[in-house]
Write a protein that holds these residues in place. Structure first.
Motif, mmCIF file in Angstrom:
data_model
loop_
_atom_site.group_PDB
_atom_site.id
_atom_site.type_symbol
_atom_site.label_atom_id
_atom_site.label_comp_id
_atom_site.label_asym_id
_atom_site.label_seq_id
_atom_site.Cartn_x
_atom_site.Cartn_y
_atom_site.Cartn_z
ATOM 1 N N GLY A 5 0.807 -1.211 0.000
ATOM 2 C CA GLY A 5 0.000 0.000 0.000
ATOM 3 C C GLY A 5 0.841 1.263 0.000
ATOM 4 N N ARG A 6 0.182 2.365 0.273
ATOM 5 C CA ARG A 6 0.833 3.666 0.179
ATOM 6 C C ARG A 6 1.925 3.859 1.216
ATOM 7 N N TRP A 7 1.886 3.170 2.328
ATOM 8 C CA TRP A 7 2.891 3.341 3.383
ATOM 9 C C TRP A 7 4.257 2.858 2.945
ATOM 10 N N ARG A 8 4.300 1.914 2.050
ATOM 11 C CA ARG A 8 5.571 1.332 1.628
ATOM 12 C C ARG A 8 6.496 2.368 0.995
ATOM 13 N N SER A 9 5.960 3.369 0.338
ATOM 14 C CA SER A 9 6.787 4.339 -0.358
ATOM 15 C C SER A 9 7.178 5.535 0.515
ATOM 16 N N LEU A 10 6.660 5.609 1.724
ATOM 17 C CA LEU A 10 7.000 6.732 2.596
ATOM 18 C C LEU A 10 8.351 6.514 3.259
ATOM 19 N N PRO A 11 9.182 7.552 3.318
ATOM 20 C CA PRO A 11 10.448 7.414 4.022
ATOM 21 C C PRO A 11 10.205 7.298 5.528
ATOM 22 N N VAL A 12 11.055 6.525 6.189
ATOM 23 C CA VAL A 12 10.935 6.322 7.636
ATOM 24 C C VAL A 12 12.261 6.712 8.278
ATOM 25 N N LEU A 13 12.207 7.630 9.219
ATOM 26 C CA LEU A 13 13.384 8.108 9.935
ATOM 27 C C LEU A 13 13.423 7.512 11.336
ATOM 28 N N ARG A 14 14.558 6.936 11.704
ATOM 29 C CA ARG A 14 14.742 6.550 13.100
ATOM 30 C C ARG A 14 15.240 7.799 13.813
ATOM 31 N N LYS A 15 14.332 8.438 14.551
ATOM 32 C CA LYS A 15 14.632 9.680 15.267
ATOM 33 C C LYS A 15 14.946 9.294 16.705
ATOM 34 N N ASP A 16 16.220 9.200 16.971
ATOM 35 C CA ASP A 16 16.704 8.693 18.253
ATOM 36 C C ASP A 16 18.097 9.268 18.463
ATOM 37 N N PHE A 17 18.628 9.098 19.645
ATOM 38 C CA PHE A 17 20.019 9.455 19.891
ATOM 39 C C PHE A 17 20.866 8.266 19.463
ATOM 40 N N ILE A 18 21.309 8.271 18.213
ATOM 41 C CA ILE A 18 22.115 7.181 17.672
ATOM 42 C C ILE A 18 23.539 7.359 18.191
ATOM 43 N N LEU A 19 23.999 6.360 18.949
ATOM 44 C CA LEU A 19 25.324 6.421 19.558
ATOM 45 C C LEU A 19 26.220 5.264 19.149
ATOM 46 N N ASP A 20 25.615 4.225 18.554
ATOM 47 C CA ASP A 20 26.339 2.998 18.287
ATOM 48 C C ASP A 20 25.881 2.392 16.963
ATOM 49 N N GLU A 21 26.782 1.710 16.296
ATOM 50 C CA GLU A 21 26.471 1.074 15.020
ATOM 51 C C GLU A 21 25.335 0.057 15.140
ATOM 52 N N THR A 22 25.191 -0.550 16.311
ATOM 53 C CA THR A 22 24.107 -1.513 16.515
ATOM 54 C C THR A 22 22.746 -0.861 16.280
ATOM 55 N N GLN A 23 22.606 0.378 16.681
ATOM 56 C CA GLN A 23 21.347 1.091 16.476
ATOM 57 C C GLN A 23 21.071 1.305 14.988
ATOM 58 N N ILE A 24 22.106 1.448 14.208
ATOM 59 C CA ILE A 24 21.938 1.588 12.762
ATOM 60 C C ILE A 24 21.438 0.279 12.177
ATOM 61 N N LEU A 25 22.007 -0.827 12.631
ATOM 62 C CA LEU A 25 21.537 -2.140 12.174
ATOM 63 C C LEU A 25 20.080 -2.364 12.578
ATOM 64 N N GLU A 26 19.732 -1.964 13.794
ATOM 65 C CA GLU A 26 18.340 -2.092 14.255
ATOM 66 C C GLU A 26 17.406 -1.255 13.383
ATOM 67 N N ALA A 27 17.832 -0.050 13.068
ATOM 68 C CA ALA A 27 17.019 0.833 12.232
ATOM 69 C C ALA A 27 16.777 0.198 10.866
ATOM 70 N N ARG A 28 17.823 -0.338 10.287
ATOM 71 C CA ARG A 28 17.707 -0.981 8.975
ATOM 72 C C ARG A 28 16.769 -2.186 9.043
ATOM 73 N N ALA A 29 16.959 -3.010 10.088
ATOM 74 C CA ALA A 29 16.126 -4.206 10.239
ATOM 75 C C ALA A 29 14.655 -3.849 10.452
ATOM 76 N N ALA A 30 14.400 -2.703 11.069
ATOM 77 C CA ALA A 30 13.029 -2.270 11.332
ATOM 78 C C ALA A 30 12.391 -1.580 10.125
ATOM 79 N N GLY A 31 13.165 -1.397 9.054
ATOM 80 C CA GLY A 31 12.607 -0.803 7.849
ATOM 81 C C GLY A 31 12.844 0.684 7.684
ATOM 82 N N ALA A 32 13.700 1.257 8.507
ATOM 83 C CA ALA A 32 14.001 2.686 8.366
ATOM 84 C C ALA A 32 14.725 2.937 7.056
ATOM 85 N N SER A 33 14.531 4.116 6.522
ATOM 86 C CA SER A 33 15.248 4.513 5.328
ATOM 87 C C SER A 33 16.330 5.544 5.641
ATOM 88 N N ALA A 34 16.301 6.077 6.872
ATOM 89 C CA ALA A 34 17.294 7.068 7.286
ATOM 90 C C ALA A 34 17.423 7.073 8.801
#
Length: 163
Positions: A5-34
Protein backbone atom coordinates in the motif's frame (compact mmCIF):
# COMPACT_ATOMS: atom_id res chain seq x y z
CA UNK A 1 4.91 -0.89 9.09
CA UNK A 2 5.75 -3.69 6.77
CA UNK A 3 3.36 -4.61 4.06
CA UNK A 4 2.16 -2.88 0.95
CA UNK A 5 0.00 0.00 0.00
CA UNK A 6 0.83 3.67 0.18
CA UNK A 7 2.89 3.34 3.38
CA UNK A 8 5.57 1.33 1.63
CA UNK A 9 6.79 4.34 -0.36
CA UNK A 10 7.00 6.73 2.60
CA UNK A 11 10.45 7.41 4.02
CA UNK A 12 10.94 6.32 7.64
CA UNK A 13 13.38 8.11 9.93
CA UNK A 14 14.74 6.55 13.10
CA UNK A 15 14.63 9.68 15.27
CA UNK A 16 16.70 8.69 18.25
CA UNK A 17 20.02 9.46 19.89
CA UNK A 18 22.12 7.18 17.67
CA UNK A 19 25.32 6.42 19.56
CA UNK A 20 26.34 3.00 18.29
CA UNK A 21 26.47 1.07 15.02
CA UNK A 22 24.11 -1.51 16.51
CA UNK A 23 21.35 1.09 16.48
CA UNK A 24 21.94 1.59 12.76
CA UNK A 25 21.54 -2.14 12.17
CA UNK A 26 18.34 -2.09 14.25
CA UNK A 27 17.02 0.83 12.23
CA UNK A 28 17.71 -0.98 8.98
CA UNK A 29 16.13 -4.21 10.24
CA UNK A 30 13.03 -2.27 11.33
CA UNK A 31 12.61 -0.80 7.85
CA UNK A 32 14.00 2.69 8.37
CA UNK A 33 15.25 4.51 5.33
CA UNK A 34 17.29 7.07 7.29
CA UNK A 35 18.79 7.77 10.70
CA UNK A 36 19.25 10.96 12.69
CA UNK A 37 22.78 11.86 13.76
CA UNK A 38 23.10 14.80 16.16
CA UNK A 39 26.36 16.74 15.91
CA UNK A 40 26.00 18.13 19.44
CA UNK A 41 26.02 14.71 21.11
CA UNK A 42 28.72 12.94 19.07
CA UNK A 43 32.48 13.32 19.08
CA UNK A 44 33.82 14.03 15.58
CA UNK A 45 35.22 10.52 15.10
CA UNK A 46 31.95 8.88 16.26
CA UNK A 47 29.91 11.13 13.98
CA UNK A 48 32.06 10.16 11.00
CA UNK A 49 31.98 6.44 11.88
CA UNK A 50 28.20 6.41 12.32
CA UNK A 51 27.64 8.32 9.08
CA UNK A 52 29.83 5.83 7.27
CA UNK A 53 28.02 2.87 8.85
CA UNK A 54 24.63 4.29 7.90
CA UNK A 55 25.74 4.84 4.30
CA UNK A 56 27.21 1.34 4.07
CA UNK A 57 23.79 -0.07 5.04
CA UNK A 58 21.98 2.03 2.46
CA UNK A 59 20.46 4.45 4.97
CA UNK A 60 20.06 8.17 4.43
CA UNK A 61 21.52 10.50 7.01
CA UNK A 62 19.72 13.47 8.54
CA UNK A 63 22.45 15.35 10.42
CA UNK A 64 21.11 17.70 13.07
CA UNK A 65 22.84 20.96 14.00
CA UNK A 66 22.06 23.94 16.20
CA UNK A 67 24.89 26.36 15.33
CA UNK A 68 26.87 27.48 12.28
CA UNK A 69 29.96 25.76 13.72
CA UNK A 70 28.09 22.48 13.90
CA UNK A 71 26.90 23.01 10.34
CA UNK A 72 30.46 22.82 9.02
CA UNK A 73 30.90 19.40 10.66
CA UNK A 74 27.56 18.22 9.26
CA UNK A 75 28.29 19.30 5.70
CA UNK A 76 31.65 17.52 5.74
CA UNK A 77 29.69 14.24 6.02
CA UNK A 78 27.79 14.88 2.76
CA UNK A 79 24.45 14.21 4.47
CA UNK A 80 21.19 13.31 2.78
CA UNK A 81 19.73 16.34 4.57
CA UNK A 82 20.60 18.76 7.36
CA UNK A 83 18.23 19.35 10.25
CA UNK A 84 18.48 22.72 11.97
CA UNK A 85 17.17 22.43 15.50
CA UNK A 86 15.88 25.67 16.98
CA UNK A 87 16.00 24.05 20.43
CA UNK A 88 19.33 24.17 22.22
CA UNK A 89 19.81 20.66 23.63
CA UNK A 90 21.78 22.06 26.57
CA UNK A 91 19.30 24.70 27.79
CA UNK A 92 16.16 23.54 25.92
CA UNK A 93 15.45 27.14 24.91
CA UNK A 94 14.00 27.69 21.45
CA UNK A 95 15.45 30.38 19.18
CA UNK A 96 13.73 30.53 15.79
CA UNK A 97 15.80 33.58 14.78
CA UNK A 98 19.03 31.69 15.37
CA UNK A 99 17.65 28.72 13.43
CA UNK A 100 16.77 31.00 10.52
CA UNK A 101 20.38 32.19 10.39
CA UNK A 102 21.73 28.63 10.29
CA UNK A 103 19.14 27.49 7.72
CA UNK A 104 20.19 30.34 5.45
CA UNK A 105 23.82 29.10 5.52
CA UNK A 106 23.04 25.62 4.19
CA UNK A 107 24.04 25.25 0.53
CA UNK A 108 21.02 25.14 -1.73
CA UNK A 109 21.79 21.64 -3.00
CA UNK A 110 21.39 20.19 0.51
CA UNK A 111 17.80 19.70 1.71
CA UNK A 112 17.08 21.45 5.02
CA UNK A 113 14.64 20.41 7.75
CA UNK A 114 13.67 23.07 10.31
CA UNK A 115 13.19 21.31 13.64
CA UNK A 116 11.58 22.33 16.93
CA UNK A 117 9.66 25.42 17.89
CA UNK A 118 7.25 25.20 14.96
CA UNK A 119 3.92 26.14 16.52
CA UNK A 120 1.80 27.30 13.62
CA UNK A 121 1.60 28.14 9.96
CA UNK A 122 3.42 31.44 10.49
CA UNK A 123 6.44 29.54 11.79
CA UNK A 124 6.36 27.20 8.78
CA UNK A 125 6.24 30.21 6.45
CA UNK A 126 9.07 31.88 8.38
CA UNK A 127 11.30 28.81 8.07
CA UNK A 128 10.44 28.42 4.37
CA UNK A 129 11.41 32.05 3.81
CA UNK A 130 14.76 31.34 5.49
CA UNK A 131 15.31 28.44 3.09
CA UNK A 132 13.95 25.35 4.85
CA UNK A 133 12.60 22.68 2.54
CA UNK A 134 10.76 20.77 5.28
CA UNK A 135 9.70 21.14 8.91
CA UNK A 136 9.68 18.58 11.69
CA UNK A 137 6.77 19.22 14.04
CA UNK A 138 5.99 17.20 17.14
CA UNK A 139 5.20 18.86 20.45
CA UNK A 140 2.82 21.47 19.08
CA UNK A 141 0.77 18.72 17.39
CA UNK A 142 0.80 16.50 20.46
CA UNK A 143 -0.81 19.31 22.46
CA UNK A 144 -3.74 19.65 20.07
CA UNK A 145 -7.05 17.92 20.62
CA UNK A 146 -7.37 17.47 16.84
CA UNK A 147 -3.86 16.81 15.47
CA UNK A 148 -5.15 16.01 11.97
CA UNK A 149 -6.65 19.48 11.60
CA UNK A 150 -3.48 21.00 13.06
CA UNK A 151 -1.33 19.19 10.49
CA UNK A 152 -3.57 20.32 7.64
CA UNK A 153 -3.20 23.93 8.85
CA UNK A 154 0.59 23.61 8.49
CA UNK A 155 0.52 22.09 5.01
CA UNK A 156 0.71 23.76 1.64
CA UNK A 157 3.47 26.26 2.28
CA UNK A 158 5.51 26.45 -0.90
CA UNK A 159 9.23 25.98 -0.76
CA UNK A 160 11.18 29.12 -1.39
CA UNK A 161 14.20 28.65 -3.60
CA UNK A 162 17.36 29.33 -1.66
CA UNK A 163 19.94 31.25 -3.58
Amino acid sequence: MRGGGRWRSLPVLRKDFILDETQILEARAAGASAVLLIVRVLAPDRLTALASAAASHGLGILVEVHTAGELDRALALRPTAVGVNARDLTTFTVDLRGAEDVVARVPRDVPVVAESGIEGRGDVERMAAAGADFVLVGTSLARRSDPETAVRALMGVGRIRRG
